[in-house]
Design an enzyme around this catalytic site. Structure first.
Site, PDB file in Angstrom:
ATOM      1  N   ILE A 141       0.938  -1.338  -0.039  1.00 30.45           N
ATOM      2  CA  ILE A 141      -0.097   0.196   0.148  1.00 30.45           C
ATOM      3  C   ILE A 141       0.885   1.274  -0.040  1.00 30.45           C
ATOM      4  CG2 ILE A 141      -1.717   1.272   1.461  1.00 30.45           C
ATOM      5  CD1 ILE A 141      -2.780  -1.241   2.203  1.00 30.45           C
ATOM      6  N   ASP A 146      10.703   2.703   6.290  1.00 32.92           N
ATOM      7  CA  ASP A 146      10.468   1.406   6.668  1.00 32.92           C
ATOM      8  C   ASP A 146      11.497   0.826   7.488  1.00 32.92           C
ATOM      9  OD1 ASP A 146       8.388  -0.705   4.556  1.00 32.92           O
ATOM     10  OD2 ASP A 146      10.024  -1.547   5.743  1.00 32.92           O
ATOM     11  N   ASP A 166      -9.263   4.673  10.290  1.00 30.17           N
ATOM     12  CA  ASP A 166     -10.313   3.595   9.610  1.00 30.17           C
ATOM     13  C   ASP A 166     -10.179   2.412  10.384  1.00 30.17           C
ATOM     14  OD1 ASP A 166     -11.938   2.629   7.360  1.00 30.17           O
ATOM     15  OD2 ASP A 166     -10.230   1.454   6.612  1.00 30.17           O
ATOM     16  N   GLU A 195     -12.569  -2.987  17.494  1.00 32.77           N
ATOM     17  CA  GLU A 195     -13.667  -2.773  16.584  1.00 32.77           C
ATOM     18  C   GLU A 195     -15.042  -3.534  16.731  1.00 32.77           C
ATOM     19  OE1 GLU A 195     -11.729  -3.257  12.826  1.00 32.77           O
ATOM     20  OE2 GLU A 195     -10.317  -1.706  13.131  1.00 32.77           O
ATOM     21  N   HIS A 198     -13.348   0.613   8.952  1.00 28.75           N
ATOM     22  CA  HIS A 198     -12.422  -0.071   8.485  1.00 28.75           C
ATOM     23  C   HIS A 198     -12.992  -0.758   7.329  1.00 28.75           C
ATOM     24  CE1 HIS A 198      -9.578  -3.761   9.713  1.00 28.75           C
ATOM     25  NE2 HIS A 198      -9.495  -3.140   8.303  1.00 28.75           N
ATOM     26  N   ILE A 199     -12.934   0.699   6.311  1.00 24.41           N
ATOM     27  CA  ILE A 199     -13.621   0.307   4.846  1.00 24.41           C
ATOM     28  C   ILE A 199     -12.485   0.495   3.748  1.00 24.41           C
ATOM     29  CG2 ILE A 199     -16.008   0.232   4.984  1.00 24.41           C
ATOM     30  CD1 ILE A 199     -15.205   3.395   4.377  1.00 24.41           C
ATOM     31  N   GLY A 200     -11.174   0.722   4.338  1.00 26.22           N
ATOM     32  CA  GLY A 200     -10.252   1.298   3.411  1.00 26.22           C
ATOM     33  C   GLY A 200     -10.132   0.354   2.113  1.00 26.22           C
TER      34      GLY A 200
HETATM   35  P1  NAI Z   1       2.828  -4.837   3.574  1.00 26.46           P
HETATM   36  O1  NAI Z   1       3.335  -6.130   4.166  1.00 26.46           O
HETATM   37  O2  NAI Z   1       2.951  -4.988   1.911  1.00 26.46           O
HETATM   38  O3  NAI Z   1       3.643  -3.621   3.853  1.00 26.46           O
HETATM   39  C1  NAI Z   1       3.955  -3.440   5.330  1.00 26.46           C
HETATM   40  C2  NAI Z   1       5.296  -2.742   5.409  1.00 26.46           C
HETATM   41  O4  NAI Z   1       5.392  -2.119   6.740  1.00 26.46           O
HETATM   42  C3  NAI Z   1       6.377  -3.623   5.118  1.00 26.46           C
HETATM   43  O5  NAI Z   1       7.145  -2.920   4.188  1.00 26.46           O
HETATM   44  C4  NAI Z   1       7.034  -3.519   6.548  1.00 26.46           C
HETATM   45  O6  NAI Z   1       8.393  -3.914   6.593  1.00 26.46           O
HETATM   46  C5  NAI Z   1       6.962  -2.110   6.947  1.00 26.46           C
HETATM   47  N1  NAI Z   1       6.918  -2.020   8.385  1.00 26.46           N
HETATM   48  C6  NAI Z   1       6.270  -3.100   9.386  1.00 26.46           C
HETATM   49  N2  NAI Z   1       6.543  -2.632  10.661  1.00 26.46           N
HETATM   50  C7  NAI Z   1       7.262  -1.339  10.368  1.00 26.46           C
HETATM   51  C8  NAI Z   1       7.544  -0.049  11.182  1.00 26.46           C
HETATM   52  N3  NAI Z   1       7.196  -0.533  12.549  1.00 26.46           N
HETATM   53  N4  NAI Z   1       7.942   0.849  10.748  1.00 26.46           N
HETATM   54  C9  NAI Z   1       8.027   0.929   9.323  1.00 26.46           C
HETATM   55  N5  NAI Z   1       7.832   0.181   8.556  1.00 26.46           N
HETATM   56  C10 NAI Z   1       7.388  -1.089   8.988  1.00 26.46           C
HETATM   57  O7  NAI Z   1       1.306  -4.813   3.792  1.00 26.46           O
HETATM   58  P2  NAI Z   1       0.343  -3.701   3.028  1.00 26.46           P
HETATM   59  O8  NAI Z   1      -0.462  -4.752   2.128  1.00 26.46           O
HETATM   60  O9  NAI Z   1       0.875  -2.608   2.569  1.00 26.46           O
HETATM   61  O10 NAI Z   1      -0.751  -3.427   4.117  1.00 26.46           O
HETATM   62  C11 NAI Z   1      -0.226  -2.529   5.237  1.00 26.46           C
HETATM   63  C12 NAI Z   1      -1.328  -2.244   6.233  1.00 26.46           C
HETATM   64  O11 NAI Z   1      -2.724  -2.004   5.711  1.00 26.46           O
HETATM   65  C13 NAI Z   1      -1.413  -3.637   6.956  1.00 26.46           C
HETATM   66  O12 NAI Z   1      -1.671  -3.346   8.454  1.00 26.46           O
HETATM   67  C14 NAI Z   1      -2.958  -4.040   6.436  1.00 26.46           C
HETATM   68  O13 NAI Z   1      -3.329  -5.050   7.409  1.00 26.46           O
HETATM   69  C15 NAI Z   1      -3.801  -2.769   6.367  1.00 26.46           C
HETATM   70  N6  NAI Z   1      -4.850  -2.898   5.428  1.00 26.46           N
HETATM   71  C16 NAI Z   1      -5.946  -2.092   5.766  1.00 26.46           C
HETATM   72  C17 NAI Z   1      -6.989  -2.164   5.112  1.00 26.46           C
HETATM   73  C18 NAI Z   1      -8.134  -1.456   5.670  1.00 26.46           C
HETATM   74  O14 NAI Z   1      -9.340  -1.767   4.973  1.00 26.46           O
HETATM   75  N7  NAI Z   1      -8.068  -0.190   6.075  1.00 26.46           N
HETATM   76  C19 NAI Z   1      -7.136  -2.852   3.846  1.00 26.46           C
HETATM   77  C20 NAI Z   1      -5.947  -3.767   3.270  1.00 26.46           C
HETATM   78  C21 NAI Z   1      -4.725  -3.476   4.275  1.00 26.46           C
END
Ligand code: NAI
Length: 631
Positions: free
Chosen positions: A384, A403, A486, A491, A514-516
């Site tokens: 994301i 990151d 979100d 929740e 939580h609708i992202g």
């Molecule tokens: P991803 O796993 O591809 O990316 C997460 C990144 O965060 C990784 O590059 C990781 O190294 C980095 N990271 C982890 N801990 C860290 C920290 N303390 N400081 C800096 N960087 C850190 O995950 P993705 O797919 O990008 O999703 C990101 C978040 O979005 C997840 O928590 C996921 O659950 C959430 N999400 C929320 C949705 C919503 O409806 N609001 C929908 C989809 C995902």
């Protein structure tokens, strides 16, 4: 031996081929025009009535033959068309027809002139085809049919089969009532209703077995098949209103599907999962060890969402069950919402809209900013975060990211070496880290304090990563000028439960439930992504994108059998597999191995000819979890 040998009595129309040949001949012979559709419908209705046993066969044949005005050229065209309309499972099992050609008899109310050229390509001799024959005039026009042929009469198939005086077990495969009548008359031993092209309730209800395809028939009778397992035997249970695309993908693959709109509790799931090969869930269904202990036939679990915390991944792996999810199907949806919210926060649109709803006209520009040229700080540069980086830059923002892992900067984005470097610089801070436990409260008092005066803050990742009390304090004291949230530490479990948070009723704070990632497109993407990965796993052994299995992307296998061996990861298993293969003189075409801490996954492609003993020996290797053969 000869006494019990099976003879196969196979119907032609809608069984060997996908459609009714006479309907097609009529179609080909009609000149196009507005009345064609009606004429065709009338013709097909007569065919259908007789197939359902509602009109005598002789009446149906003579009424249809009166309507047909065709000649030999039409028949030729039809034969060409039918060669492309062979039933899929018949086509793929060509070898069965070739091997058993002498024991296969086509008995049909159709016409020899059409059937013989089509089935002869499968090795079925013309002498084994029993069907009607046309009569022609000198110019080659069809003038009628041979009325002395028993197959032109009612009970014609029965008379014909009796006349043949075949010995051995007579098995009939067909889609029509007249096929069933062979069994009813006591001449055939078993009737198999073939439903791949058309299913007639009245026929299926009389059948000894319903065979949705020829594979099932061959499997039931222990005959050679072109595929390792009939797909109709793979039962899929889809819970929690999974997108209809998933249903159609699994259906097209030939699996049996059951869909349920809700989730099941553990007790119910333990009962329902017993004969299921694939289960599809979303976030509400928990697949516990108990559930997995009851899942006797489970091959794969599809999590039609991102998270997989609801699944006991380790136990699933220990049982050789692969789990697949949709890790980036909703990435774009989250990014779009984040971008929209950044603009809305920077312009204070949310409050302006609320004021106007209450009759307050505030047309001032003060405190409203463009996002162009502003610094966005992305924490977590994963799927994301990096996507947001690209789109934010397209909108003219200056992108910074931090990151914990070294990540390639996209476009003109600037990497920050510490979180605080980012916090100090940016006008917008947006969180996209993963939800692991150690990320709890990574943004709290100290981090808000480090942010720029008037910064806006977004969290669309996971609730527990932000300390809400600190956020509220900094929103109220104005240091943070707005926020979009979100996700929350707690929740509500469903739409009925009330949402309560300290964040409610603070100006310039957008709260979303939580609708992202919740868009129609994301649901559709998920509905397509997960089934495609599961089907690949089942058909080829590929585990790419599996959440719990060692990931392996295998090449296609052709002219080979693929042996898939899943075992506990203890030393020496590969050597044992290869010793067994060597001791049976087996020629290995390709071999692939991947392990993780818990299991080893060995795929071996071998030449098609081998003794069944080798399979027996491979299954007996100690620490084997699962073994399957694909072809
Ligand atoms: P991803 O796993 O591809 O990316 C997460 C990144 O965060 C990784 O590059 C990781 O190294 C980095 N990271 C982890 N801990 C860290 C920290 N303390 N400081 C800096 N960087 C850190 O995950 P993705 O797919 O990008 O999703 C990101 C978040 O979005 C997840 O928590 C996921 O659950 C959430 N999400 C929320 C949705 C919503 O409806 N609001 C929908 C989809 C995902």
């Amino acid at each position: 031996m000869e006494k019990n040998k099976i003879k196969f009595i196979i119907d032609f129309d809608s069984t060997f081929i996908k459609l009714e040949a006479l309907d097609e001949l009529f179609n080909i012979s009609l000149s196009s025009g507005s009345s064609k559709k009606n004429a065709l419908k009338e013709f097909e209705d007569i065919t259908s009535k007789s197939m359902n046993g509602k009109l005598s066969f002789s009446e149906s044949l003579s009424s249809r033959m009166k309507l047909i005005k065709a000649d030999r050229t039409h028949i030729e065209k039809l034969i060409k068309l039918l060669s492309r309309k062979i039933s899929a499972s018949v086509f793929r099992n060509k070898l069965f027809f070739k091997k058993y050609s002498e024991d296969i008899f086509i008995i049909s109310g159709g016409f020899r002139e059409i059937i013989v050229p089509v089935v002869s390509k499968f090795g079925i001799p013309a002498k084994n085809v029993f069907a009607n024959t046309f009569t022609f005039d000198k110019a080659g026009n069809i003038t009628g049919f041979d009325i002395s042929n028993p197959l032109s009469k009612d009970n014609g198939k029965i008379e014909q089969l009796k006349k043949l005086g075949l010995t051995g077990e007579l098995y009939v495969i067909g889609d029509g009532y007249t096929d069933y009548e062979l069994k009813e008359a006591g001449i055939a031993h078993k009737f198999f209703a073939f439903t791949e092209n058309v299913e007639r309730e009245i026929v299926s209800s009389k059948a000894d077995h319903i065979t949705p395809n020829l594979d099932e028939f061959l499997y039931l009778n222990n005959l050679p098949m072109s595929i390792s397992y009939p797909k109709n035997r793979i039962k899929v249970l889809l819970l929690e209103n999974i997108h209809p695309d998933a249903v159609s993908i699994f259906k097209d693959e030939g699996y049996q599907i059951e869909t349920v709109s809700k989730s099941f509790d553990e007790k119910e799931l333990c009962k329902r999962i017993k004969d299921v090969s694939i289960i599809g869930i979303r976030s509400k269904t928990h697949i516990s060890r108990e559930v997995l202990d009851n899942a006797n036939r489970l091959i794969a679990i599809g999590a039609f969402c991102i998270g997989t915390n609801q699944i006991d991944l380790g136990t699933a792996l220990g049982k050789g069950i692969a789990v697949f999810n949709a890790p980036f199907s909703n990435t774009r949806s989250v990014v779009e919402l984040a971008l929209a919210e950044i603009i809305i926060l920077m312009r204070k649109i949310f409050d302006k809209s609320n004021q106007l709803h209450n009759g307050v006209w505030d047309k001032s520009a003060s405190g409203s900013y463009e996002i162009r040229g502003k610094k966005i700080g992305i924490i977590g540069y994963g799927k994301i975060g990096s996507q947001l980086s690209v789109l934010a830059e397209d909108l003219g923002m200056d992108v910074y990211y931090y990151d914990v892992i070294d990540k390639l900067a996209l476009g003109n984005a600037t990497k920050c070496n510490t979180l605080y470097e980012l916090l100090k610089k940016c006008d917008v801070v947006t969180l996209h880290v993963d939800g692991k436990k150690s990320n709890t409260d990574i943004i709290g008092e100290k981090e808000f304090k480090s942010m720029k005066e008037g910064a806006v803050f977004l969290n669309l990742s996971r609730g527990h990563v932000v300390n809400i009390e600190s956020l509220v304090r900094y929103l109220k004291n104005g240091k943070i000028s707005g926020a979009s949230i979100d996700v929350y530490p707690y929740e509500p479990s469903g739409n009925d439960e009330q949402f309560v948070s300290m964040l409610q009723n603070i100006p310039n704070v957008i709260l979303t439930p939580h609708i992202g990632g919740s868009t129609e497109e994301a649901q559709k993407n998920i509905g397509n992504f997960v089934p495609s990965k599961i089907i690949e796993f089942i058909n080829t052994g590929n585990t790419f994108y599996s959440v719990n299995f060692p990931e392996i992307q295998l090449p296609q296998f052709q002219n080979a059998h693929r042996l898939i061996h899943i075992h506990e990861n203890v030393p020496g298993i590969l050597a044992q597999i290869n010793n067994i293969l060597a001791s049976h003189n087996i020629n290995i075409i390709g071999q692939y191995l991947k392990t993780n801490e818990q299991v080893g996954y060995v795929i071996t492609d071998i030449k098609k000819k081998y003794s069944q003993n080798v399979i027996h020996d491979l299954k007996k290797i100690p620490h084997t979890i699962k073994f399957r053969i694909l072809y």
